[in-house]
Design an enzyme around this catalytic site. Structure first.
Site, PDB file in Angstrom:
ATOM      1  N   HIS A  12      -1.522   3.191  -4.807  1.00 15.98           N
ATOM      2  CA  HIS A  12      -2.062   2.810  -6.107  1.00 15.98           C
ATOM      3  C   HIS A  12      -2.477   1.347  -6.214  1.00 15.98           C
ATOM      4  O   HIS A  12      -2.950   0.907  -7.260  1.00 15.98           O
ATOM      5  CB  HIS A  12      -1.068   3.127  -7.233  1.00 15.98           C
ATOM      6  CG  HIS A  12       0.157   2.251  -7.218  1.00 15.98           C
ATOM      7  ND1 HIS A  12       1.280   2.574  -6.517  1.00 15.98           N
ATOM      8  CD2 HIS A  12       0.427   1.076  -7.824  1.00 15.98           C
ATOM      9  CE1 HIS A  12       2.192   1.630  -6.694  1.00 15.98           C
ATOM     10  NE2 HIS A  12       1.694   0.702  -7.484  1.00 15.98           N
ATOM     11  N   ARG A  13      -2.305   0.555  -5.147  1.00 16.36           N
ATOM     12  CA  ARG A  13      -2.691  -0.857  -5.267  1.00 16.36           C
ATOM     13  C   ARG A  13      -4.197  -0.974  -5.468  1.00 16.36           C
ATOM     14  O   ARG A  13      -4.970  -0.354  -4.721  1.00 16.36           O
ATOM     15  CB  ARG A  13      -2.355  -1.632  -3.993  1.00 16.36           C
ATOM     16  CG  ARG A  13      -0.908  -1.777  -3.718  1.00 16.36           C
ATOM     17  CD  ARG A  13      -0.246  -2.914  -4.455  1.00 16.36           C
ATOM     18  NE  ARG A  13       1.157  -2.568  -4.602  1.00 16.36           N
ATOM     19  CZ  ARG A  13       1.845  -2.609  -5.741  1.00 16.36           C
ATOM     20  NH1 ARG A  13       1.283  -3.025  -6.841  1.00 16.36           N
ATOM     21  NH2 ARG A  13       3.101  -2.256  -5.779  1.00 16.36           N
TER      22      ARG A  13
END
Ligand code: UD1
Ligand code: UDP
Length: 365
Positions: free
Chosen positions: A208-209
């Site tokens: 999810h970065r």
């Protein structure tokens, strides 16, 4: 007189950090009056309510409903709404956790009203200011009165930045308090049966970065690696809402759907996710907390990032950073599949007693 304390939560990784502290303060009802404040940064049932249920937490005393937005808008909204709460119900101490926008926003509100702030998980540094979380960490640490660190590298970073020693408290990793408390419940989870997967027969993925999912090229680099790895092992991928959004935005749904051995599922609750970690052959992730939990479980973790603010998971634990190149990711995964796994140990004070150490500090102050 009872001391009034606000515990701030906002995003998924905050819940498992605050729950143990909430319960520990509750053991001293004559001394503390604790309120739980939820900013609403994360709001989907699967990103928020699931955790209140699994972590046996009461409904928050205040829910600020800020929702999603750009960094500026979200941070400003949190500050505006939390300031109103502070003015209405002035606490003696505000405790924030981790490095999300809710952490920095609420800390700034409190210090400007001359209310002391304690930062849980202080001192961690990736030294990459391109990460929004690094800015939140630096800001929060700079203005907090109590810096509660999870590992000795946190103390060293703060000392190097000129923080006086008497503000730093090495208390240990509070996330592990929740893990230890709930690992039995996690063992009983039926998620493996539900997904029709077997112990050690799959790799677990989270992603999810912004640096990995917000640019099409970066996302493709990683998905191409998953495609190849899934030819050798089943991949279980509880997908973060940011990543779902980006896969749709880049029209990559078909590509993902075609990977027969990749089980794409919505985010799962805490017990199910701990079980998925415990029984995975290995983990591929860019999460901060999962680097720590996998180290506790002794499960090999490949971190899809060029840096980490949690270096102890590499020096002592089972974590390894992987260069963001398709070939590299495949090579590291195959290395583990062929039995080449990194062994580690559990770092000091990752022992389930961090909340106890913290409350002891505040009982003595
Ligand atoms: C945030 C944190 C990050 C943390 C992560 C944990 C910041 C700057 N980032 O990132 O450090 O690792 O949480 O998961 O604080 N969305 C939903 N439903 C939700 C929440 C978000 O659909 O309940 C979607 C929205 O489209 C939103 C996007 O996800 O725009 C990103 O949410 P946001 O909270 O801004 O950042 P995260 O990527 O979740
Ligand atoms: N987690 C979960 N379900 C999921 C993914 C993660 O319960 O589908 C838990 C995980 O066990 C850990 C925390 O969420 O306790 C990590 O949060 P996240 O990766 O969102 O944030 P980060 O740690 O990167 O800030």
């Amino acid at each position: 007189m009872k001391r009034k304390i606000h515990l701030i939560v906002g995003a998924r990784p905050n819940f498992m950090k605050m729950a143990p502290l909430y319960k520990e303060f509750a053991k001293f009802p004559e001394e503390f009056d604790v309120k739980l404040i939820h900013t609403g940064q994360h709001y989907d049932e699967r990103m928020s309510k699931f955790f209140f249920d699994d972590l046996q937490m009461p409904k928050p005393d205040e829910y600020l409903e800020v929702g999603s937005g750009t960094h500026g808008k979200q941070t400003a909204k949190i500050m505006e709404r939390y300031e109103e709460v502070l003015l209405k119900n002035r606490p003696d101490l505000v405790i924030v956790a981790g490095d999300v926008n809710s952490t920095a926003a609420c800390a700034i509100d409190a210090v400007k009203l001359h209310i002391p702030v304690a930062h849980l998980e202080a001192g961690l540094r990736s030294f990459a200011r391109s990460m929004p979380e690094e800015i939140n960490r630096i800001l929060t640490d700079a203005i907090s009165d109590y810096l509660l660190t999870p590992s000795p590298d946190g103390d060293e970073n703060l000392l190097c930045e000129g923080v006086p020693k008497n503000k730093i408290f090495f208390v240990g990793n509070i996330m592990i308090d929740s893990l230890i408390q709930y690992q039995e419940k996690a063992r009983q989870s039926k998620i493996l049966e539900k997904l029709k997967i077997e112990n050690h027969d799959y790799a677990l993925i989270t992603l999810h970065r912004p640096s990995n999912v917000d640019k099409e090229n970066g996302l493709l680099t990683i998905l191409n690696a998953f495609e190849e790895i899934s030819k050798s092992i089943k991949l279980v991928f509880p997908i973060h809402p940011r990543t779902t959004k980006q896969i749709t935005a880049y029209g990559l749904e078909e590509k993902v759907k075609k990977m027969k051995n990749l089980l794409l599922i919505p985010p799962v609750g805490y017990y199910d996710f701990l079980k998925l970690q415990m029984k995975a052959k290995f983990i591929l992730t860019d999460s901060g907390g999962i680097q720590e939990e996998s180290t506790y479980f002794g499960v090999p973790c490949l971190t899809l990032r060029p840096n980490t603010e949690r270096p102890i998971t590499i020096t002592e634990g089972t974590n390894k950073l992987v260069k963001l190149e398709t070939e590299h990711i495949i090579e590291e995964a195959k290395n583990i599949i062929s039995g080449n796994t990194k062994k580690g140990k559990i770092p000091k004070y990752w022992d389930g007693k961090t909340a106890e150490r913290i409350v002891k500090i505040f009982r003595e102050k």
